[in-house]
Design a protein around this motif. Structure first.
Motif, PDB file in Angstrom:
ATOM      1  N   ASP A  46       0.827  -1.211   0.000  1.00 25.26           N
ATOM      2  CA  ASP A  46       0.000   0.000   0.000  1.00 25.26           C
ATOM      3  C   ASP A  46       0.861   1.261   0.000  1.00 25.26           C
ATOM      4  OD1 ASP A  46      -2.249  -1.520  -0.059  1.00 25.26           O
ATOM      5  OD2 ASP A  46      -2.613  -1.440   2.098  1.00 25.26           O
ATOM      6  N   SER A  47       2.003   1.213   0.719  1.00 17.36           N
ATOM      7  CA  SER A  47       2.812   2.436   0.815  1.00 17.36           C
ATOM      8  C   SER A  47       3.387   2.830  -0.537  1.00 17.36           C
ATOM      9  CB  SER A  47       3.929   2.259   1.856  1.00 17.36           C
ATOM     10  OG  SER A  47       4.774   1.193   1.501  1.00 17.36           O
ATOM     11  N   VAL A  48       3.830   1.841  -1.324  1.00 18.05           N
ATOM     12  CA  VAL A  48       4.375   2.147  -2.653  1.00 18.05           C
ATOM     13  C   VAL A  48       3.253   2.569  -3.602  1.00 18.05           C
ATOM     14  CG1 VAL A  48       5.450   1.127  -4.708  1.00 18.05           C
ATOM     15  CG2 VAL A  48       6.474   0.785  -2.453  1.00 18.05           C
ATOM     16  N   LYS A  49       2.131   1.849  -3.573  1.00 17.34           N
ATOM     17  CA  LYS A  49       1.025   2.209  -4.470  1.00 17.34           C
ATOM     18  C   LYS A  49       0.511   3.615  -4.150  1.00 17.34           C
ATOM     19  CE  LYS A  49      -1.209  -1.867  -4.045  1.00 17.34           C
ATOM     20  NZ  LYS A  49      -1.988  -3.092  -4.360  1.00 17.34           N
ATOM     21  N   GLY A  56      -8.601  -0.303 -10.270  1.00 19.22           N
ATOM     22  CA  GLY A  56      -8.321   1.100  -9.996  1.00 19.22           C
ATOM     23  C   GLY A  56      -9.559   1.888  -9.637  1.00 19.22           C
ATOM     24  N   ASP A  57     -10.697   1.205  -9.470  1.00 22.63           N
ATOM     25  CA  ASP A  57     -11.932   1.947  -9.175  1.00 22.63           C
ATOM     26  C   ASP A  57     -12.063   2.236  -7.678  1.00 22.63           C
ATOM     27  OD1 ASP A  57     -12.309  -0.709  -8.562  1.00 22.63           O
ATOM     28  OD2 ASP A  57     -13.675  -1.045 -10.248  1.00 22.63           O
ATOM     29  N   ASP A  58     -11.080   1.772  -6.903  1.00 18.68           N
ATOM     30  CA  ASP A  58     -11.098   2.088  -5.466  1.00 18.68           C
ATOM     31  C   ASP A  58     -10.412   3.427  -5.232  1.00 18.68           C
ATOM     32  OD1 ASP A  58      -8.615   1.298  -6.215  1.00 18.68           O
ATOM     33  OD2 ASP A  58      -8.426  -0.324  -4.760  1.00 18.68           O
ATOM     34  N   GLY A  59     -10.238   4.203  -6.307  1.00 17.00           N
ATOM     35  CA  GLY A  59      -9.588   5.494  -6.152  1.00 17.00           C
ATOM     36  C   GLY A  59      -8.081   5.371  -6.072  1.00 17.00           C
ATOM     37  N   LEU A  60      -7.576   4.170  -6.339  1.00 12.78           N
ATOM     38  CA  LEU A  60      -6.115   4.015  -6.349  1.00 12.78           C
ATOM     39  C   LEU A  60      -5.665   3.498  -7.709  1.00 12.78           C
ATOM     40  CD1 LEU A  60      -5.184   2.690  -2.802  1.00 12.78           C
ATOM     41  CD2 LEU A  60      -4.482   4.831  -3.867  1.00 12.78           C
ATOM     42  N   LEU A  61      -4.448   2.980  -7.752  1.00 10.64           N
ATOM     43  CA  LEU A  61      -3.889   2.517  -9.015  1.00 10.64           C
ATOM     44  C   LEU A  61      -4.597   1.277  -9.530  1.00 10.64           C
ATOM     45  CD1 LEU A  61      -0.066   2.587  -8.235  1.00 10.64           C
ATOM     46  CD2 LEU A  61      -1.337   4.234  -9.593  1.00 10.64           C
ATOM     47  N   ALA A  62      -4.735   1.181 -10.846  1.00 10.26           N
ATOM     48  CA  ALA A  62      -5.112  -0.085 -11.463  1.00 10.26           C
ATOM     49  C   ALA A  62      -3.848  -0.940 -11.506  1.00 10.26           C
ATOM     50  CB  ALA A  62      -5.639   0.163 -12.867  1.00 10.26           C
ATOM     51  N   VAL A  63      -3.966  -2.208 -11.110  1.00  6.89           N
ATOM     52  CA  VAL A  63      -2.795  -3.081 -11.046  1.00  6.89           C
ATOM     53  C   VAL A  63      -3.031  -4.324 -11.889  1.00  6.89           C
ATOM     54  CG1 VAL A  63      -1.272  -4.422  -9.528  1.00  6.89           C
ATOM     55  CG2 VAL A  63      -2.329  -2.309  -8.683  1.00  6.89           C
ATOM     56  N   SER A 118      16.167   0.091  -2.591  1.00  5.68           N
ATOM     57  CA  SER A 118      16.035  -1.310  -2.209  1.00  5.68           C
ATOM     58  C   SER A 118      14.532  -1.548  -2.038  1.00  5.68           C
ATOM     59  CB  SER A 118      16.756  -1.564  -0.881  1.00  5.68           C
ATOM     60  OG  SER A 118      16.039  -0.931   0.163  1.00  5.68           O
ATOM     61  N   PRO A 119      14.101  -2.811  -1.957  1.00  7.40           N
ATOM     62  CA  PRO A 119      12.657  -3.035  -1.759  1.00  7.40           C
ATOM     63  C   PRO A 119      12.125  -2.273  -0.544  1.00  7.40           C
ATOM     64  CG  PRO A 119      13.716  -5.099  -2.354  1.00  7.40           C
ATOM     65  CD  PRO A 119      14.823  -4.081  -2.169  1.00  7.40           C
ATOM     66  N   GLN A 120      12.967  -2.146   0.498  1.00  4.04           N
ATOM     67  CA  GLN A 120      12.523  -1.482   1.731  1.00  4.04           C
ATOM     68  C   GLN A 120      12.399   0.040   1.572  1.00  4.04           C
ATOM     69  OE1 GLN A 120      15.064  -3.723   1.551  1.00  4.04           O
ATOM     70  NE2 GLN A 120      13.931  -5.401   2.473  1.00  4.04           N
ATOM     71  N   THR A 121      13.228   0.633   0.713  1.00  4.93           N
ATOM     72  CA  THR A 121      13.248   2.103   0.602  1.00  4.93           C
ATOM     73  C   THR A 121      12.470   2.604  -0.612  1.00  4.93           C
ATOM     74  OG1 THR A 121      15.280   2.081  -0.720  1.00  4.93           O
ATOM     75  CG2 THR A 121      15.531   2.210   1.682  1.00  4.93           C
ATOM     76  N   LEU A 122      11.856   1.689  -1.365  1.00  3.52           N
ATOM     77  CA  LEU A 122      11.228   2.089  -2.632  1.00  3.52           C
ATOM     78  C   LEU A 122      10.171   3.172  -2.447  1.00  3.52           C
ATOM     79  CD1 LEU A 122      10.961   1.789  -5.668  1.00  3.52           C
ATOM     80  CD2 LEU A 122       9.428  -0.153  -5.292  1.00  3.52           C
ATOM     81  N   HIS A 123       9.294   3.010  -1.451  1.00  4.64           N
ATOM     82  CA  HIS A 123       8.221   4.009  -1.277  1.00  4.64           C
ATOM     83  C   HIS A 123       8.806   5.384  -0.973  1.00  4.64           C
ATOM     84  CE1 HIS A 123       8.887   2.838   2.922  1.00  4.64           C
ATOM     85  NE2 HIS A 123       8.363   4.002   3.262  1.00  4.64           N
ATOM     86  N   GLN A 124       9.913   5.397  -0.214  1.00  5.48           N
ATOM     87  CA  GLN A 124      10.583   6.645   0.144  1.00  5.48           C
ATOM     88  C   GLN A 124      11.210   7.299  -1.091  1.00  5.48           C
ATOM     89  OE1 GLN A 124      10.599   7.551   3.561  1.00  5.48           O
ATOM     90  NE2 GLN A 124      11.083   9.479   2.563  1.00  5.48           N
TER      91      GLN A 124
END
Length: 175
Positions: free
Chosen positions: A30-33, A60-67, A135-141
């Protein structure tokens, strides 16, 4: 076209032929999306390679990204071309292909690979401002902090210093 028709801005994630579940899990978080959504991206397309972790498909109809996701494709280049942002594993083929197409790129380094000279290449190119490295851990940042206008275009002719650096790192003599 209604007012709710946003321009489609696709984030394409590729792990190449490898298995890199940590990256797929990270972009599916969720943090990255949320970070991508806040940057104005609308679609997330994940090429998951040999991975076993399945991302959550969404319209993507939940107001977020289509995945959406797939395992392999013969038309990776087409996906790269239509992407507004590419998130890639540190394979040199994927990196240079994306840079050649002039696409903004975040390279995510697989820390589970012990002998990882791929990360050297990614870090060198990140130092030169051609891409972002995470890194996978820092991606959202990284997504939250990135400013794509600060990235410099990569011209293939620039490869010599990078190649020399990598050759030196791998222990080959300078020629």
């Amino acid at each position: 076209m209604g007012n709710d028709e946003k321009t489609k801005r696709v984030v394409f994630v590729t792990v190449g032929t490898t298995c890199f579940d940590a990256l797929v899990k990270s972009v599916n978080s969720d943090s990255v999306k949320q970070a991508l959504f806040e940057k104005g991206y609308t679609h997330l397309l994940i090429q998951m390679g040999r991975g076993s972790y399945l991302p959550t498909k969404s319209e993507g109809d939940d107001g977020l990204l289509a995945v959406d996701y797939f395992t392999f494709s013969s038309s990776i280049a087409d996906h790269l071309r239509s992407a507004s942002l590419v998130i890639s594993h540190a394979g040199s083929g994927s990196i240079f292909e994306t840079l050649r197409l002039g696409k903004p790129l975040i390279v995510v380094v697989n820390e589970d690979l012990m002998d990882n000279h791929q990360s050297e290449l990614a870090e060198e190119l990140a130092d030169r401002k051609h891409l972002y490295c995470a890194s996978p851990q820092t991606l959202h940042q990284t997504i939250g902090d990135m400013n794509l206008s600060s990235l410099l275009p990569y011209t293939p002719g620039d490869a010599t210093p990078v190649a020399k650096h990598i050759n030196r790192f791998l222990g080959f003599p300078d020629d």
